[in-house]
Design an enzyme around this catalytic site. Structure first.
Site, PDB file in Angstrom:
ATOM      1  CG  ASP A 113      -2.086   0.983   1.098  1.00  0.00           C
ATOM      2  OD1 ASP A 113      -2.533   1.233  -0.035  1.00  0.00           O
ATOM      3  OD2 ASP A 113      -2.540   1.498   2.140  1.00  0.00           O
ATOM      4  CD  GLN A 150      -4.688   1.420  -3.120  1.00  0.00           C
ATOM      5  OE1 GLN A 150      -4.189   2.523  -3.360  1.00  0.00           O
ATOM      6  NE2 GLN A 150      -4.345   0.697  -2.072  1.00  0.00           N
ATOM      7  CB  SER A 192      -6.582   3.047  -0.216  1.00  0.00           C
ATOM      8  OG  SER A 192      -5.242   3.472  -0.281  1.00  0.00           O
TER       9      SER A 192
END
Length: 286
Positions: free
Chosen positions: A203, A277, A227
């Site tokens: 991430d 993502q 996110s």
């Protein structure tokens, strides 16, 4: 194992608090909210604690609410299915009784089969690059004091970016980023831990790929970034205490959302994991 890495390993070592329920502490990385990778890594660890003899091969998760890094996080695991080859678990992360993440994890027994992969892209060797921390120390004297601790903090995951962006003076670039990743110090031979650590690290600097063409970063004025979801697939065994190349691109941005893809390669060129993502990348009027 270095102390800073041991703290991260301990962060992923959840405490059981009942049948298929676990609790994890939170860490403050200088962000306004809990780092999404922490919740992903802990969620994967919680699900893995309910499966024996099978390793996770994919995780799909949605971020529902921002997490508070001053509070622990409770993880509930639901046993969806145990088949002959695959097991599926649903995991829900909560703080204060409210869901902050929900996701599903699939596990598989070890199996042989067809093999192919994309070739590893060209990238400078990690020993030719500076670390994020080194860049942060170079930037620190030139930025407001409130940012200095987060720029110069010790990091359990050493990240060496290729062609790094100055977060305070970005310029438009192609929607592509590369970084080398490795933990600081040697890790135990636990494949679940290595997968949870890679999930945690995946991430970092991911959604920023979709910001590159627009000449902004999460530090830019009036930007709202977060996110929205995260998926990861594990293809081959790997070690997080060896260098891995994280190669990322962003095929599209529209409607206030940026879509990002990533591939992790080991130094031998093996494709070990892939990620996707979607992120909120909203430019507010004020």
């Amino acid at each position: 194992m270095l102390e800073v890495t041991r703290k991260l390993v301990d962060l992923l070592d959840l405490s059981p608090i009942g049948d298929d329920h676990f609790q994890g502490d939170s860490e403050d990385l200088g962000f306004p909210n809990v780092f999404g990778g922490q919740v992903l890594g802990q969620g994967l660890m919680a699900a893995s604690r309910t499966v024996e003899g099978r390793l996770p091969h994919s995780l799909h998760a949605y971020f529902l609410r921002p997490g508070n890094h001053s509070m622990p996080i409770d993880y509930e695991v639901q046993r969806v299915r145990d088949g002959g080859s695959f097991s599926v678990r649903r995991v829900i992360a909560r703080q204060g009784g409210k869901e902050i993440l929900t996701g599903s994890v699939s596990f598989q027994v070890a199996e042989e089969g067809f093999e192919h992969q994309l070739e590893m892209p060209d990238a400078p060797a990690p020993d030719t690059l500076k670390s994020e921390q080194e860049y942060g120390e170079m930037l620190a004297p030139h930025v407001p004091e409130r940012f200095r601790d987060s720029l110069t903090r010790d990091r359990p995951i050493e990240i060496r970016p290729v062609d790094p962006v100055n977060p305070f003076k970005p310029e438009p670039r192609p929607p592509h980023k590369q970084s080398w990743f490795k933990t600081q110090g040697h890790l135990p031979d636990d494949p679940v831990l290595h997968r949870c650590l890679l999930t945690y690290a995946s991430d970092f600097a991911f959604l920023g790929t979709s910001l590159n063409p627009h000449g902004v970063t999460f530090m830019s004025k009036n930007m709202q970034v977060a996110s929205l979801d995260h998926a990861i697939w594990f293809h081959r065994d790997f070690r997080m205490d060896d260098w891995l190349l994280y190669d990322k691109d962003s095929p599209s941005a529209s409607a206030g959302r940026g879509f990002n893809r990533g591939n992790f390669f080991n130094q031998s060129g093996g494709l070990v994991a892939s990620t996707t993502q979607e992120a909120l990348i909203r430019k507010r009027s004020r």
